[in-house]
Design an enzyme around this catalytic site. Sequence first.
Site, PDB file in Angstrom:
ATOM      1  CD  GLU A 240      -2.691   1.278   0.051  1.00 47.26           C
ATOM      2  OE1 GLU A 240      -2.423   2.180  -0.775  1.00 47.26           O
ATOM      3  OE2 GLU A 240      -3.589   0.453  -0.129  1.00 47.26           O
ATOM      4  CG  ASP A 244      -0.956   4.888  -1.136  1.00 43.23           C
ATOM      5  OD1 ASP A 244      -1.684   4.478  -2.046  1.00 43.23           O
ATOM      6  OD2 ASP A 244      -1.236   4.754   0.065  1.00 43.23           O
ATOM      7  CB  SER A 436      -5.080   1.256  -2.895  1.00 43.84           C
ATOM      8  OG  SER A 436      -5.437   1.071  -1.573  1.00 43.84           O
TER       9      SER A 436
END
Length: 527
Positions: A240, A244, A436
């Site tokens: 994650e 990002d 995400s």
Amino acid sequence: MSTRKITLQGSERKPLGQRVGDQPNDEVIEVSVILKPTTRALAPHAGGRIVSREEFAVNYGADAGAIAKVEAFAKEHHLKVTEVSKERRTVKLTGTAENMIRAFEVKLARYEHQGNPYRARAGTIQLPEDLAPQVEAVLGLDDRPQAKAHFRVRPELASRTAAATGVSYSPRQVAQLYQFPSDVTGSGETVGILELGGGYRPTDLKKYFSSLGIPEPTVTSVSVDKGKNKPTTANSADGEVMLDIEVVGAVAPGAKIVVYFAPNTSQGFQDALTTAIHDATNKPSVISISWGSAESTWTAQSMTAFDSAAQDAAALGVTICAASGDDGSSDGVSDGTNHVDFPASSPHILACGGTSLQSSNGSITSETVWNDGTQGGAGGGGYSNQFSLPAWQSSSGVKPPSGGGRGVPDVSGDADPQTGYEVRVDGKSMVIGGTSAVAPLWSGLIALLNQKLGKPVGFFQPSLYGLPKADGAFHDITSGSNGAYSAAPGWDAATGLGSPDGANLLQALSGSSETTSGHKHKHSQNA
């Protein structure tokens, strides 16, 4: 101070999982008492103007009298005040579990849910009757994991069919397909990223951006509530964090990136958001959130406080983007009904849904709702049970079913792992999708728009929903479903307004736009 106590509205909580023991009386607990704003700063869309962080702290933070009441309450119950933040409207208290139980008249016990031991709170929180009306939330008594990361790793050759049909893109290629402005880099902007676990390795970032042939962005981390940058292995929340940073950094390499690490609790999440919003050192103009969970897993007080902080962000000209979830219209709740993901369902947050993106020779050939089935994931979307339909959705024709509220998502972008993003995680090259990826993609785009326009777009949902279709700011997705909701012309609860055409969106935002009151205005430097 009144000794009579009343229930804090929206504080009802039920434990999850198995009770495994009593709460030790001597454990030291820290809570965040979130106070209501005395005066709400009017954001530009409501006829106000963007205020500076310094001005906000003086005029729109917590009331000094309310802070004094919390301090008196703490003293009376042998709790220690460890932090007071007027602008974040937060007072932190620490004390033993025994004193916390007495102060807030709560039931605490040790529970375990899905292998996670945690401190559970049952019932409601009680506060003195002259303090309760000034409090939005008390967070930290219960420390269960609150959110999950909304990313999906594409299985390596899981099946020959998937291997044969799957395509992947660098984030730069996705930005090019969506016509992001290419003559700016996000220079002068800061993108804040909230993370509730995992970490990044600077060596990975160096190698990744070098492989793309673009300058490595400046990345710094900020610790919130003792949260830390703690990278471990490629199959952890590191996926994650790296996704990002790498998406934002590839799309807007000139923007500074600040990663706010916090514990995965409702308190950690809230404190991370308000720390980022009011960070007067780094001054983020965009905040990207790829974590969340179904509204039904939150307390009402927690959602109210989070949305209230997002309203403060609107007054400061800060845009918040959040992933709408990876489990379709059920949002992973197996009760046979539809759910939307929070914080994406906050009306003051740009909810980012998911598509499946096919292209040829640098052009989009097809774009449909991301839906790879129960196991593969699908873009989250639907209607809120917590927040009513905002005026700017209502006026643009969004019609929720009976009892439904705010429509999710607002916008979309490529999220299908089968058409996913090429990233590097803990020394390993991977293809990752999930909504995400869409929150940082939009965050990067907004950094570019802010630089190009010479001012922050801030809370711009009312403008987005008011744009004429002829402006071509969105690729309208009309094919596919996320379970209960199908794509259709115009806004829909599977992909929102659609995926961005960055060049047309910039053009539309540069010209005149409709305000929520229906008056035309020109964008100006001090709007």
